[in-house]
Design an enzyme around this catalytic site. Structure first.
Site, PDB file in Angstrom:
ATOM      1  N   SER A   1     -16.549   7.501  54.299  1.00 48.56           N
ATOM      2  CA  SER A   1     -17.152   8.468  54.854  1.00 48.56           C
ATOM      3  C   SER A   1     -18.160   8.211  56.035  1.00 48.56           C
ATOM      4  O   SER A   1     -17.856   7.405  56.824  1.00 48.56           O
ATOM      5  CB  SER A   1     -17.752   9.300  53.716  1.00 48.56           C
ATOM      6  OG  SER A   1     -17.891  10.892  54.085  1.00 48.56           O
TER       7      SER A   1
ATOM      8  N   ASP B   1      -6.607  13.651  53.705  1.00 48.39           N
ATOM      9  CA  ASP B   1      -8.119  14.061  53.616  1.00 48.39           C
ATOM     10  C   ASP B   1      -8.369  15.334  54.190  1.00 48.39           C
ATOM     11  O   ASP B   1      -7.992  15.758  55.202  1.00 48.39           O
ATOM     12  CB  ASP B   1      -8.783  12.670  54.414  1.00 48.39           C
ATOM     13  CG  ASP B   1     -10.255  12.731  53.999  1.00 48.39           C
ATOM     14  OD1 ASP B   1     -10.875  13.803  53.757  1.00 48.39           O
ATOM     15  OD2 ASP B   1     -10.989  11.632  54.159  1.00 48.39           O
TER      16      ASP B   1
ATOM     17  N   HIS C   1     -10.271  12.596  50.395  1.00 52.52           N
ATOM     18  CA  HIS C   1     -11.207  11.863  50.537  1.00 52.52           C
ATOM     19  C   HIS C   1     -11.421  10.783  49.815  1.00 52.52           C
ATOM     20  O   HIS C   1     -12.407   9.817  50.087  1.00 52.52           O
ATOM     21  CB  HIS C   1     -12.446  12.751  51.238  1.00 52.52           C
ATOM     22  CG  HIS C   1     -13.661  12.287  51.849  1.00 52.52           C
ATOM     23  ND1 HIS C   1     -13.456  11.778  53.114  1.00 52.52           N
ATOM     24  CD2 HIS C   1     -14.983  12.155  51.628  1.00 52.52           C
ATOM     25  CE1 HIS C   1     -14.486  11.277  53.552  1.00 52.52           C
ATOM     26  NE2 HIS C   1     -15.379  11.425  52.866  1.00 52.52           N
TER      27      HIS C   1
END
Length: 520
Positions: free
Chosen positions: A385, A461, A493
Protein backbone atom coordinates in the site's frame (compact mmCIF):
# COMPACT_ATOMS: atom_id res chain seq x y z
CA UNK A 1 -17.62 1.79 -12.53
CA UNK A 2 -18.34 3.00 -8.98
CA UNK A 3 -18.03 6.65 -7.87
CA UNK A 4 -14.53 7.58 -6.70
CA UNK A 5 -13.84 11.29 -6.06
CA UNK A 6 -10.32 12.25 -7.14
CA UNK A 7 -8.15 15.14 -5.89
CA UNK A 8 -9.22 18.47 -7.35
CA UNK A 9 -12.40 17.00 -8.84
CA UNK A 10 -16.00 17.20 -7.65
CA UNK A 11 -16.26 15.71 -4.19
CA UNK A 12 -19.01 13.54 -2.76
CA UNK A 13 -22.04 15.49 -1.57
CA UNK A 14 -22.97 14.93 2.07
CA UNK A 15 -26.06 15.84 4.09
CA UNK A 16 -27.51 14.83 7.43
CA UNK A 17 -31.15 14.22 8.26
CA UNK A 18 -33.24 13.23 11.28
CA UNK A 19 -36.54 11.40 11.26
CA UNK A 20 -38.80 9.93 13.89
CA UNK A 21 -38.41 6.24 14.70
CA UNK A 22 -42.14 5.95 14.03
CA UNK A 23 -41.71 7.30 10.51
CA UNK A 24 -42.57 10.50 8.76
CA UNK A 25 -40.66 13.09 6.81
CA UNK A 26 -36.91 13.59 7.16
CA UNK A 27 -35.72 16.90 8.63
CA UNK A 28 -32.48 17.91 6.91
CA UNK A 29 -30.06 19.80 9.14
CA UNK A 30 -28.61 23.05 7.78
CA UNK A 31 -24.98 24.17 8.05
CA UNK A 32 -22.50 25.83 5.70
CA UNK A 33 -21.98 22.82 3.48
CA UNK A 34 -20.09 24.90 0.90
CA UNK A 35 -17.38 25.53 3.49
CA UNK A 36 -17.60 22.29 5.48
CA UNK A 37 -17.97 19.46 2.97
CA UNK A 38 -17.19 16.57 5.28
CA UNK A 39 -19.29 15.07 8.06
CA UNK A 40 -16.60 13.60 10.30
CA UNK A 41 -18.80 12.15 13.06
CA UNK A 42 -22.36 12.10 14.36
CA UNK A 43 -23.35 10.91 17.82
CA UNK A 44 -26.11 11.13 20.39
CA UNK A 45 -24.22 11.08 23.71
CA UNK A 46 -27.11 9.81 25.83
CA UNK A 47 -27.48 6.06 26.19
CA UNK A 48 -30.93 6.57 27.73
CA UNK A 49 -33.27 5.88 24.83
CA UNK A 50 -36.27 7.17 26.78
CA UNK A 51 -34.81 10.58 27.50
CA UNK A 52 -32.54 11.86 24.73
CA UNK A 53 -31.91 15.01 26.73
CA UNK A 54 -28.42 15.36 25.34
CA UNK A 55 -27.90 17.27 22.10
CA UNK A 56 -26.86 15.62 18.90
CA UNK A 57 -23.10 16.20 18.29
CA UNK A 58 -22.03 16.73 14.69
CA UNK A 59 -18.40 17.23 13.61
CA UNK A 60 -17.91 18.87 10.21
CA UNK A 61 -14.69 19.68 8.37
CA UNK A 62 -13.66 21.77 5.37
CA UNK A 63 -12.29 20.09 2.26
CA UNK A 64 -8.73 21.24 3.01
CA UNK A 65 -9.12 19.58 6.46
CA UNK A 66 -7.62 22.59 8.21
CA UNK A 67 -10.82 23.59 10.04
CA UNK A 68 -13.19 21.52 12.17
CA UNK A 69 -16.40 22.56 13.91
CA UNK A 70 -18.42 20.64 16.47
CA UNK A 71 -22.09 21.54 16.10
CA UNK A 72 -24.94 20.70 18.43
CA UNK A 73 -28.54 20.06 17.50
CA UNK A 74 -31.41 20.13 20.00
CA UNK A 75 -33.25 17.42 18.00
CA UNK A 76 -36.55 19.09 18.83
CA UNK A 77 -38.19 18.79 15.45
CA UNK A 78 -40.91 21.20 16.55
CA UNK A 79 -38.42 23.86 17.62
CA UNK A 80 -35.57 23.98 15.09
CA UNK A 81 -33.99 27.27 16.23
CA UNK A 82 -31.01 25.47 17.85
CA UNK A 83 -30.45 22.97 15.10
CA UNK A 84 -26.78 23.64 14.38
CA UNK A 85 -24.92 25.76 16.91
CA UNK A 86 -21.11 25.73 16.72
CA UNK A 87 -19.67 24.76 20.13
CA UNK A 88 -16.05 23.99 19.22
CA UNK A 89 -13.83 25.22 16.40
CA UNK A 90 -10.29 23.99 15.82
CA UNK A 91 -7.73 24.97 13.18
CA UNK A 92 -4.37 23.74 11.95
CA UNK A 93 -2.40 25.26 9.07
CA UNK A 94 -1.43 21.79 7.77
CA UNK A 95 -4.31 19.46 8.70
CA UNK A 96 -6.39 18.36 11.67
CA UNK A 97 -6.28 14.78 12.88
CA UNK A 98 -9.64 13.23 13.69
CA UNK A 99 -9.84 10.87 16.66
CA UNK A 100 -12.48 8.14 17.04
CA UNK A 101 -14.66 8.63 20.10
CA UNK A 102 -14.36 12.43 20.09
CA UNK A 103 -16.07 14.76 20.79
CA UNK A 104 -17.42 13.28 24.00
CA UNK A 105 -19.93 14.67 26.49
CA UNK A 106 -18.85 14.51 30.16
CA UNK A 107 -20.82 15.21 33.32
CA UNK A 108 -19.53 16.30 36.70
CA UNK A 109 -16.16 17.56 35.48
CA UNK A 110 -16.62 21.25 36.30
CA UNK A 111 -15.39 20.66 39.89
CA UNK A 112 -12.28 18.68 38.97
CA UNK A 113 -9.94 21.65 39.12
CA UNK A 114 -6.97 19.60 40.30
CA UNK A 115 -6.92 18.08 36.83
CA UNK A 116 -7.89 21.14 34.83
CA UNK A 117 -5.74 23.97 33.58
CA UNK A 118 -8.32 26.66 32.73
CA UNK A 119 -7.67 29.47 30.31
CA UNK A 120 -9.80 31.74 32.50
CA UNK A 121 -11.65 31.59 35.82
CA UNK A 122 -15.07 31.26 34.23
CA UNK A 123 -14.12 27.79 32.97
CA UNK A 124 -15.50 26.45 36.28
CA UNK A 125 -18.58 28.64 36.66
CA UNK A 126 -20.85 26.88 34.20
CA UNK A 127 -22.40 23.73 35.73
CA UNK A 128 -23.46 22.27 32.38
CA UNK A 129 -21.87 19.10 30.91
CA UNK A 130 -18.44 19.40 29.30
CA UNK A 131 -17.56 18.64 25.70
CA UNK A 132 -14.20 16.88 25.43
CA UNK A 133 -12.11 16.81 22.27
CA UNK A 134 -8.46 16.32 21.31
CA UNK A 135 -6.37 19.12 19.86
CA UNK A 136 -2.73 19.56 18.88
CA UNK A 137 -2.82 23.34 19.26
CA UNK A 138 -0.03 23.16 21.84
CA UNK A 139 2.17 20.98 19.65
CA UNK A 140 1.20 17.79 21.51
CA UNK A 141 -2.11 15.92 21.52
CA UNK A 142 -4.09 17.01 24.58
CA UNK A 143 -7.71 16.68 25.76
CA UNK A 144 -9.66 19.94 26.05
CA UNK A 145 -12.95 20.55 27.83
CA UNK A 146 -15.53 23.26 27.22
CA UNK A 147 -18.85 23.83 28.92
CA UNK A 148 -21.77 22.93 26.72
CA UNK A 149 -23.14 26.38 27.44
CA UNK A 150 -20.00 28.01 26.01
CA UNK A 151 -17.20 29.95 27.71
CA UNK A 152 -13.50 29.30 28.08
CA UNK A 153 -11.62 26.05 27.57
CA UNK A 154 -9.81 23.94 30.12
CA UNK A 155 -7.08 21.42 29.45
CA UNK A 156 -6.94 18.06 31.19
CA UNK A 157 -3.54 18.01 32.90
CA UNK A 158 -2.10 14.55 32.26
CA UNK A 159 1.65 14.92 32.80
CA UNK A 160 4.23 13.10 30.66
CA UNK A 161 1.69 11.21 28.62
CA UNK A 162 1.52 10.99 24.87
CA UNK A 163 -2.23 10.75 24.25
CA UNK A 164 -2.96 8.30 21.42
CA UNK A 165 -6.71 7.92 21.70
CA UNK A 166 -9.77 7.26 23.82
CA UNK A 167 -10.69 3.83 25.16
CA UNK A 168 -13.96 5.04 26.66
CA UNK A 169 -15.79 6.80 29.48
CA UNK A 170 -17.42 5.00 32.39
CA UNK A 171 -21.15 5.66 32.52
CA UNK A 172 -21.09 4.84 36.22
CA UNK A 173 -18.49 7.25 37.67
CA UNK A 174 -17.41 9.41 34.74
CA UNK A 175 -13.82 8.10 34.69
CA UNK A 176 -12.05 8.57 31.36
CA UNK A 177 -9.87 5.80 29.93
CA UNK A 178 -7.12 7.00 27.62
CA UNK A 179 -4.69 5.11 25.41
CA UNK A 180 -1.32 6.79 25.87
CA UNK A 181 2.42 6.30 26.31
CA UNK A 182 5.53 8.44 26.54
CA UNK A 183 7.23 5.85 24.29
CA UNK A 184 5.52 5.97 20.87
CA UNK A 185 6.25 2.28 20.22
CA UNK A 186 3.98 1.35 23.14
CA UNK A 187 0.33 1.88 24.06
CA UNK A 188 -0.88 1.74 27.67
CA UNK A 189 -4.26 2.21 29.33
CA UNK A 190 -4.72 5.05 31.83
CA UNK A 191 -7.72 5.96 33.96
CA UNK A 192 -8.37 9.62 34.77
CA UNK A 193 -10.83 10.16 37.62
CA UNK A 194 -12.82 13.28 38.28
CA UNK A 195 -12.63 14.84 41.73
CA UNK A 196 -15.74 14.54 43.95
CA UNK A 197 -17.95 17.62 43.89
CA UNK A 198 -16.73 20.36 46.24
CA UNK A 199 -13.11 19.21 46.31
CA UNK A 200 -10.90 22.17 45.47
CA UNK A 201 -7.37 20.82 45.75
CA UNK A 202 -5.43 17.62 45.21
CA UNK A 203 -3.02 15.84 42.94
CA UNK A 204 -3.95 14.59 39.46
CA UNK A 205 -5.98 11.41 39.76
CA UNK A 206 -4.28 9.49 36.96
CA UNK A 207 -3.85 5.71 37.27
CA UNK A 208 -1.82 3.60 34.87
CA UNK A 209 -3.59 0.25 34.40
CA UNK A 210 -0.96 -1.53 32.29
CA UNK A 211 2.76 -1.54 33.01
CA UNK A 212 4.84 -4.18 31.24
CA UNK A 213 6.33 -2.89 27.95
CA UNK A 214 4.01 -3.58 25.04
CA UNK A 215 0.76 -2.48 23.43
CA UNK A 216 -2.61 -2.66 25.19
CA UNK A 217 -6.22 -1.78 24.50
CA UNK A 218 -9.52 -1.59 26.34
CA UNK A 219 -13.15 -1.83 25.25
CA UNK A 220 -15.77 -0.78 27.81
CA UNK A 221 -19.22 -2.29 28.25
CA UNK A 222 -22.14 0.15 28.30
CA UNK A 223 -23.39 0.98 31.81
CA UNK A 224 -21.11 -1.59 33.44
CA UNK A 225 -17.86 -1.63 35.35
CA UNK A 226 -16.27 -4.28 33.15
CA UNK A 227 -14.31 -4.22 29.95
CA UNK A 228 -12.14 -6.37 27.70
CA UNK A 229 -8.41 -5.68 28.00
CA UNK A 230 -6.18 -6.71 25.10
CA UNK A 231 -2.51 -7.28 25.91
CA UNK A 232 0.39 -7.67 23.51
CA UNK A 233 3.42 -7.42 25.81
CA UNK A 234 6.99 -7.31 24.63
CA UNK A 235 8.07 -10.37 26.63
CA UNK A 236 5.02 -12.66 26.54
CA UNK A 237 2.20 -13.96 24.36
CA UNK A 238 -0.79 -11.74 23.63
CA UNK A 239 -4.11 -12.36 25.36
CA UNK A 240 -7.56 -10.87 26.09
CA UNK A 241 -9.16 -10.63 29.54
CA UNK A 242 -12.41 -9.48 31.07
CA UNK A 243 -11.44 -6.95 33.74
CA UNK A 244 -13.29 -5.05 36.44
CA UNK A 245 -12.53 -1.37 35.96
CA UNK A 246 -12.20 -0.61 39.68
CA UNK A 247 -9.84 -3.51 40.33
CA UNK A 248 -6.80 -2.43 38.38
CA UNK A 249 -4.45 -4.67 40.42
CA UNK A 250 -6.32 -7.88 39.57
CA UNK A 251 -5.45 -9.82 36.39
CA UNK A 252 -9.03 -10.38 35.30
CA UNK A 253 -10.64 -13.41 33.69
CA UNK A 254 -8.82 -14.76 30.62
CA UNK A 255 -10.83 -15.31 27.45
CA UNK A 256 -10.20 -18.75 26.01
CA UNK A 257 -8.32 -18.60 22.71
CA UNK A 258 -8.89 -21.19 19.99
CA UNK A 259 -6.12 -19.99 17.71
CA UNK A 260 -3.13 -22.13 16.79
CA UNK A 261 -0.23 -21.62 19.20
CA UNK A 262 2.80 -20.36 17.25
CA UNK A 263 5.92 -22.53 17.63
CA UNK A 264 8.11 -19.49 18.33
CA UNK A 265 7.99 -15.78 19.08
CA UNK A 266 9.76 -13.37 16.70
CA UNK A 267 13.18 -12.13 17.85
CA UNK A 268 12.38 -8.42 17.97
CA UNK A 269 15.13 -5.95 18.90
CA UNK A 270 14.04 -2.33 19.45
CA UNK A 271 16.41 0.62 19.26
CA UNK A 272 16.56 4.41 18.96
CA UNK A 273 19.13 5.67 16.45
CA UNK A 274 20.26 8.75 14.53
CA UNK A 275 20.41 12.42 15.39
CA UNK A 276 16.61 12.70 15.22
CA UNK A 277 16.04 9.71 17.51
CA UNK A 278 14.38 7.35 15.04
CA UNK A 279 12.59 4.41 16.60
CA UNK A 280 13.82 1.31 14.82
CA UNK A 281 13.53 -2.46 15.01
CA UNK A 282 15.65 -5.37 13.85
CA UNK A 283 14.67 -9.00 13.32
CA UNK A 284 17.51 -11.45 12.82
CA UNK A 285 17.33 -15.06 11.61
CA UNK A 286 16.72 -17.51 14.42
CA UNK A 287 19.99 -19.23 13.41
CA UNK A 288 21.85 -15.91 13.30
CA UNK A 289 25.65 -16.26 13.04
CA UNK A 290 27.46 -13.16 14.40
CA UNK A 291 30.53 -14.05 12.34
CA UNK A 292 28.68 -13.39 9.07
CA UNK A 293 27.46 -10.27 7.29
CA UNK A 294 23.82 -10.42 6.24
CA UNK A 295 21.92 -8.78 3.40
CA UNK A 296 19.33 -6.35 4.75
CA UNK A 297 15.68 -5.99 3.83
CA UNK A 298 13.95 -2.80 4.95
CA UNK A 299 10.27 -3.42 5.67
CA UNK A 300 8.69 0.00 5.25
CA UNK A 301 5.38 1.76 5.47
CA UNK A 302 6.67 5.31 5.74
CA UNK A 303 3.27 6.96 5.51
CA UNK A 304 1.03 8.94 7.83
CA UNK A 305 -1.10 7.58 10.68
CA UNK A 306 0.79 4.31 10.98
CA UNK A 307 3.83 3.09 12.91
CA UNK A 308 5.68 0.02 11.73
CA UNK A 309 7.88 -0.10 14.85
CA UNK A 310 5.83 -1.38 17.79
CA UNK A 311 6.82 -3.06 21.06
CA UNK A 312 4.93 -6.28 20.28
CA UNK A 313 6.79 -9.26 18.79
CA UNK A 314 3.42 -10.81 17.87
CA UNK A 315 3.13 -8.33 15.00
CA UNK A 316 6.20 -9.67 13.23
CA UNK A 317 5.75 -13.38 12.51
CA UNK A 318 5.91 -12.77 8.76
CA UNK A 319 9.04 -10.63 9.07
CA UNK A 320 10.67 -13.36 11.17
CA UNK A 321 9.84 -15.93 8.50
CA UNK A 322 11.48 -13.77 5.84
CA UNK A 323 14.51 -13.12 8.07
CA UNK A 324 14.92 -16.88 8.49
CA UNK A 325 15.60 -17.09 4.74
CA UNK A 326 18.96 -15.41 5.42
CA UNK A 327 18.26 -11.69 5.96
CA UNK A 328 18.23 -9.07 8.67
CA UNK A 329 14.91 -7.20 8.59
CA UNK A 330 15.11 -3.50 9.50
CA UNK A 331 12.14 -1.22 10.25
CA UNK A 332 12.34 2.55 10.88
CA UNK A 333 9.72 5.18 11.76
CA UNK A 334 10.74 8.63 10.52
CA UNK A 335 8.99 11.94 10.18
CA UNK A 336 5.36 11.72 9.15
CA UNK A 337 4.54 8.96 11.62
CA UNK A 338 2.19 9.66 14.56
CA UNK A 339 2.71 10.01 18.31
CA UNK A 340 5.86 12.14 18.06
CA UNK A 341 4.16 15.55 18.22
CA UNK A 342 2.52 17.84 15.70
CA UNK A 343 5.63 19.10 13.89
CA UNK A 344 7.14 15.63 13.48
CA UNK A 345 3.98 14.28 11.88
CA UNK A 346 3.34 17.28 9.65
CA UNK A 347 6.86 17.40 8.19
CA UNK A 348 5.42 15.59 5.15
CA UNK A 349 2.90 18.32 4.29
CA UNK A 350 3.08 19.00 0.52
CA UNK A 351 5.79 16.32 0.06
CA UNK A 352 4.89 12.71 0.78
CA UNK A 353 8.32 11.27 -0.06
CA UNK A 354 11.17 13.75 0.52
CA UNK A 355 11.50 14.03 4.34
CA UNK A 356 10.34 10.46 4.93
CA UNK A 357 12.86 8.95 2.48
CA UNK A 358 15.62 11.11 3.93
CA UNK A 359 14.82 9.71 7.37
CA UNK A 360 14.69 6.10 6.17
CA UNK A 361 18.17 6.44 4.69
CA UNK A 362 19.55 8.19 7.78
CA UNK A 363 18.03 5.59 10.11
CA UNK A 364 19.36 2.71 8.00
CA UNK A 365 22.88 4.14 8.02
CA UNK A 366 22.72 4.69 11.77
CA UNK A 367 21.66 1.08 12.28
CA UNK A 368 24.44 -0.14 9.99
CA UNK A 369 27.05 1.84 11.90
CA UNK A 370 25.85 0.27 15.15
CA UNK A 371 25.49 -3.26 13.81
CA UNK A 372 28.36 -4.22 11.46
CA UNK A 373 26.70 -7.56 10.70
CA UNK A 374 24.31 -5.58 8.47
CA UNK A 375 25.75 -5.47 4.95
CA UNK A 376 24.65 -2.04 3.71
CA UNK A 377 26.03 -2.77 0.25
CA UNK A 378 23.18 -5.30 -0.14
CA UNK A 379 19.92 -3.64 0.96
CA UNK A 380 16.46 -4.32 -0.38
CA UNK A 381 13.19 -2.59 0.50
CA UNK A 382 9.59 -3.80 0.42
CA UNK A 383 6.18 -2.67 1.60
CA UNK A 384 2.46 -2.80 0.85
CA UNK A 385 0.00 0.00 0.00
CA UNK A 386 1.73 3.25 1.06
CA UNK A 387 4.71 1.03 1.81
CA UNK A 388 4.56 -0.23 -1.78
CA UNK A 389 4.53 3.36 -3.04
CA UNK A 390 7.46 4.16 -0.75
CA UNK A 391 9.44 1.11 -1.91
CA UNK A 392 9.04 2.05 -5.56
CA UNK A 393 10.10 5.65 -4.90
CA UNK A 394 13.08 4.60 -2.75
CA UNK A 395 14.29 2.14 -5.40
CA UNK A 396 14.04 4.79 -8.13
CA UNK A 397 15.41 7.76 -6.19
CA UNK A 398 18.16 6.15 -4.08
CA UNK A 399 19.89 3.40 -6.10
CA UNK A 400 23.01 4.21 -4.07
CA UNK A 401 21.25 2.82 -0.98
CA UNK A 402 18.71 0.23 -2.16
CA UNK A 403 19.90 -2.59 -4.42
CA UNK A 404 16.40 -3.97 -5.10
CA UNK A 405 12.80 -3.12 -4.29
CA UNK A 406 9.42 -4.81 -4.06
CA UNK A 407 6.28 -2.63 -4.32
CA UNK A 408 3.02 -4.24 -3.21
CA UNK A 409 -0.29 -2.57 -4.19
CA UNK A 410 1.46 0.80 -4.68
CA UNK A 411 -0.14 4.17 -5.22
CA UNK A 412 1.46 5.41 -8.41
CA UNK A 413 -0.17 8.77 -9.12
CA UNK A 414 -1.82 10.63 -6.22
CA UNK A 415 -4.18 12.32 -8.68
CA UNK A 416 -5.81 8.88 -8.94
CA UNK A 417 -6.24 8.32 -5.21
CA UNK A 418 -9.23 9.59 -3.20
CA UNK A 419 -9.87 13.19 -2.19
CA UNK A 420 -10.03 12.96 1.60
CA UNK A 421 -6.76 11.08 2.16
CA UNK A 422 -4.68 12.73 -0.54
CA UNK A 423 -5.79 16.36 -0.16
CA UNK A 424 -5.06 16.19 3.57
CA UNK A 425 -1.33 15.96 2.79
CA UNK A 426 -0.91 17.49 -0.68
CA UNK A 427 -3.69 20.06 -0.69
CA UNK A 428 -6.47 20.50 -3.26
CA UNK A 429 -4.80 20.67 -6.71
CA UNK A 430 -5.95 23.37 -9.09
CA UNK A 431 -4.97 21.28 -12.12
CA UNK A 432 -3.20 18.06 -13.07
CA UNK A 433 0.18 19.85 -13.23
CA UNK A 434 0.28 20.74 -9.53
CA UNK A 435 4.02 20.63 -8.60
CA UNK A 436 3.33 19.02 -5.20
CA UNK A 437 1.59 16.12 -6.91
CA UNK A 438 4.32 15.81 -9.55
CA UNK A 439 7.00 15.69 -6.86
CA UNK A 440 5.15 12.95 -4.99
CA UNK A 441 4.26 10.85 -8.07
CA UNK A 442 6.06 7.62 -9.00
CA UNK A 443 5.55 8.49 -12.68
CA UNK A 444 7.97 11.40 -12.32
CA UNK A 445 10.83 9.03 -11.42
CA UNK A 446 10.18 5.95 -13.59
CA UNK A 447 12.88 7.16 -15.98
CA UNK A 448 15.44 6.90 -13.15
CA UNK A 449 14.96 3.22 -12.28
CA UNK A 450 18.33 1.45 -12.20
CA UNK A 451 17.72 -1.37 -9.72
CA UNK A 452 15.54 -4.52 -9.91
CA UNK A 453 11.92 -3.78 -9.03
CA UNK A 454 9.11 -6.29 -8.43
CA UNK A 455 5.59 -4.82 -8.63
CA UNK A 456 2.65 -6.79 -7.15
CA UNK A 457 -1.03 -5.83 -7.30
CA UNK A 458 -4.45 -7.44 -6.96
CA UNK A 459 -6.52 -7.01 -10.10
CA UNK A 460 -9.70 -6.29 -8.09
CA UNK A 461 -8.14 -3.85 -5.62
CA UNK A 462 -10.91 -1.46 -4.53
CA UNK A 463 -8.62 0.80 -2.48
CA UNK A 464 -5.51 1.38 -4.58
CA UNK A 465 -6.89 0.56 -8.00
CA UNK A 466 -5.05 -1.90 -10.23
CA UNK A 467 -4.61 0.88 -12.79
CA UNK A 468 -1.95 2.42 -10.53
CA UNK A 469 0.43 -0.45 -11.26
CA UNK A 470 -0.66 -0.49 -14.90
CA UNK A 471 0.30 3.18 -15.23
CA UNK A 472 3.65 2.53 -13.54
CA UNK A 473 4.52 -0.49 -15.67
CA UNK A 474 3.48 1.41 -18.82
CA UNK A 475 5.76 4.33 -17.88
CA UNK A 476 8.66 1.98 -17.09
CA UNK A 477 8.10 0.10 -20.36
CA UNK A 478 8.12 3.31 -22.39
CA UNK A 479 11.33 4.39 -20.66
CA UNK A 480 12.96 1.05 -21.49
CA UNK A 481 13.45 0.14 -17.83
CA UNK A 482 13.28 -3.58 -16.91
CA UNK A 483 10.95 -4.68 -14.10
CA UNK A 484 8.97 -7.67 -12.87
CA UNK A 485 5.19 -7.59 -12.55
CA UNK A 486 3.08 -10.05 -10.54
CA UNK A 487 -0.70 -9.50 -10.86
CA UNK A 488 -2.81 -11.33 -8.28
CA UNK A 489 -5.92 -12.32 -10.20
CA UNK A 490 -9.18 -11.51 -8.41
CA UNK A 491 -7.64 -10.21 -5.19
CA UNK A 492 -8.43 -6.86 -3.62
CA UNK A 493 -6.11 -4.74 -1.45
CA UNK A 494 -5.47 -7.61 0.97
CA UNK A 495 -4.52 -11.25 0.41
CA UNK A 496 -6.51 -13.41 2.87
CA UNK A 497 -5.95 -16.73 1.06
CA UNK A 498 -3.29 -18.70 3.02
CA UNK A 499 -2.03 -20.56 -0.05
CA UNK A 500 -1.63 -17.33 -2.04
CA UNK A 501 0.00 -15.62 0.95
CA UNK A 502 2.55 -18.43 1.19
CA UNK A 503 3.30 -18.30 -2.54
CA UNK A 504 3.42 -14.49 -2.51
CA UNK A 505 6.00 -14.11 0.24
CA UNK A 506 8.00 -17.08 -1.02
CA UNK A 507 8.25 -15.20 -4.31
CA UNK A 508 9.29 -11.99 -2.52
CA UNK A 509 11.96 -13.82 -0.50
CA UNK A 510 13.27 -15.51 -3.65
CA UNK A 511 13.38 -12.14 -5.46
CA UNK A 512 15.59 -10.66 -2.75
CA UNK A 513 17.66 -13.84 -2.53
CA UNK A 514 18.39 -13.56 -6.26
CA UNK A 515 19.41 -9.90 -6.07
CA UNK A 516 20.99 -9.60 -2.60
CA UNK A 517 22.56 -13.04 -2.14
CA UNK A 518 23.21 -15.10 0.97
CA UNK A 519 24.93 -14.31 4.28
CA UNK A 520 28.72 -14.31 3.91
Amino acid sequence: AWPYPRPGKKNATTRLGILSATGGATTWLPWDRNKYEYIASVSWPSSDLEAFKDPLLITVMNREQTEVQVLTHSHDLQNPKDWTTAKIADHDAAWINLHPGFPRLLRGWHDSIDLLNPESEDAFQDQSPRLMWLSEASGQTAPYLRALGGGSDAVLRIPQLGIQGLAGVSDDNGSIYFLAASDPTQTHVFRVDRVPSGTLQGTPRVTQLTHAPGTYGLVLADKAQVGVMSSAPLAAESDWRIVHLDASSKPGIPIKLTRETPPWIPHLELDVVGDKGFHAALIRPRDFDPAKKYPVIVNVYGGPHYQIVRASPQLYYLQQWIADQGFIIAMIDGRGTPNRGRDWERAIKNDLIGPALEDQVAGLKALGAKHPEMDLSRVGIYGWSFGGYFSAMATMQRPDVYAAGCAGAPVCDWLDYDTCYTERYLGVPKNDDDPKYKKSSVLTYCKDLQRPLLIIHGTSDDNVYFMHSLKMTQALFREGRPFEFLPLAGFTHMVPDPVVTTRLYSRIALFFKDHLGDPR
